[in-house]
Design an enzyme around this catalytic site. Structure first.
Site, short mmCIF file in Angstrom:
data_model
loop_
_atom_site.label_atom_id
_atom_site.label_comp_id
_atom_site.label_asym_id
_atom_site.label_seq_id
_atom_site.Cartn_x
_atom_site.Cartn_y
_atom_site.Cartn_z
N ASN A 1 -55.58 8.96 104.15
CA ASN A 1 -54.56 9.39 103.18
C ASN A 1 -54.78 10.85 102.80
OD1 ASN A 1 -56.82 8.22 101.88
ND2 ASN A 1 -55.70 7.89 99.99
N GLU B 1 -53.37 13.56 100.11
CA GLU B 1 -52.61 13.66 98.86
C GLU B 1 -52.14 15.09 98.61
OE1 GLU B 1 -55.08 11.73 95.92
OE2 GLU B 1 -54.62 9.76 96.79
N GLU C 1 -52.22 4.81 106.80
CA GLU C 1 -51.59 4.04 107.89
C GLU C 1 -50.47 4.84 108.54
OE1 GLU C 1 -52.23 3.15 104.82
OE2 GLU C 1 -52.57 1.00 104.60
N CYS D 1 -45.79 1.50 104.12
CA CYS D 1 -46.55 1.46 105.37
C CYS D 1 -46.21 0.21 106.17
CB CYS D 1 -48.05 1.52 105.09
SG CYS D 1 -48.55 3.17 104.55
N1 THU Z 1 -52.83 4.48 100.07
C1 THU Z 1 -52.96 4.42 101.43
O1 THU Z 1 -53.38 5.37 102.08
N2 THU Z 1 -52.58 3.28 102.04
C2 THU Z 1 -52.12 2.17 101.39
O2 THU Z 1 -51.68 1.23 102.04
C3 THU Z 1 -52.17 2.11 99.93
C4 THU Z 1 -52.32 3.41 99.25
C5 THU Z 1 -53.22 5.71 99.41
C6 THU Z 1 -52.09 6.50 98.83
C7 THU Z 1 -52.79 7.31 97.77
O3 THU Z 1 -53.36 8.45 98.38
C8 THU Z 1 -53.92 6.40 97.32
O4 THU Z 1 -54.09 5.43 98.35
C9 THU Z 1 -53.67 5.68 96.02
O5 THU Z 1 -52.46 5.02 96.04
#
Ligand code: THU
Length: 160
Positions: free
Chosen positions: A61, A63, A74, A115
Site C-alpha cells: 500500500n 499512501e 492488492e 480490491c
Molecule cells: N489497505 C490495503 O492495502 N489493502 C486492503 O485490502 C485494506 C486496506 C491499506 C489502505 C491503507 O493504506 C491502509 O491499508 C489502511 O486502510
C-alpha cells in the site's frame, strides 16, 4: 418473500500444510509489507501475485496526504502485474498485513471491497480462477477464486 443464502467456501490452513510455491508467495507478500508507504495509517499491507508463467510480482500500500490518492497493496500488485504482463493470468494472489505495532495480523487479512472488485475483473479478464491466500499468523485462508470473495458482484454483464 423467500429468503436466500449465499455461501462462500474457504479453506483454513496452517503454514506447515502449504506447498513450497505457496510458502514462497506468502513470504513475498510478507516481505512486501516492508516496502509499503504508510505514514498515515501505519498499517502495512503486502500482496504477491504468482502469474501463470510462474513470475512473482509484488505490491504494497502506498499512501498520500490526499488520502484517496493512495492505493491498496492488492491493486498496486494487480495493476503492476497487468501493466507489465498483460497476457499473463494470475494464478494465486497472497496478501499479508502488519498492524501499527509492526506485528503480522493474527487473523487472515480481509481485502477491502474495492480490491475485491479489481480482483474479480482481473479474474474475468483472463477467464481463469485466481486463488487467493489471506495470511494470518494463526491461520491462512485459501479462497478458490476472486468471485467467491464478492457475492452479488457487479461486473460488465450487469450492463448488458
Ligand atoms: N489497505 C490495503 O492495502 N489493502 C486492503 O485490502 C485494506 C486496506 C491499506 C489502505 C491503507 O493504506 C491502509 O491499508 C489502511 O486502510
Amino acid at each position: 418473500m423467500r429468503e436466500q443464502n449465499i455461501h462462500i467456501s474457504l479453506r483454513l490452513y496452517q503454514e506447515e500444510e502449504l506447498n513450497t510455491d505457496d510458502l514462497e508467495l506468502l513470504e513475498a507478500a510478507r516481505q512486501a509489507t516492508y516496502r509499503s508507504y504508510t505514514p498515515y495509517s501505519h498499517f502495512s499491507v503486502g500482496a504477491a501475485a504468482r502469474l501463470a508463467n510462474g513470475t512473482i510480482v509484488t505490491g504494497s500500500n502506498q499512501e498520500n496526504a490526499a488520502y484517496p490518492s493512495g492505493l491498496c497493496a492488492e491493486r498496486t500488485a494487480l495493476f503492476y502485474a497487468n501493466a507489465q504482463y498483460p497476457d499473463q493470468a494470475i494464478d494465486t494472489l497472497a496478501i499479508a498485513a502488519r498492524n501499527e505495532r509492526g506485528d503480522f495480523l493474527s487473523a487472515p487479512i480481509p481485502p477491502c471491497g474495492a480490491c475485491r472488485q479489481v480482483m474479480l475483473e482481473t479474474e474475468q479478464r483472463f477467464q481463469r480462477p485466481m486463488r487467493i491466500l489471506l495470511f494470518g499468523t494463526k491461520g491462512i485462508y485459501e479462497v478458490k477464486d476472486a468471485g467467491s470473495l464478492l457475492p452479488l458482484s457487479f461486473d460488465a454483464s450487469a450492463m448488458k
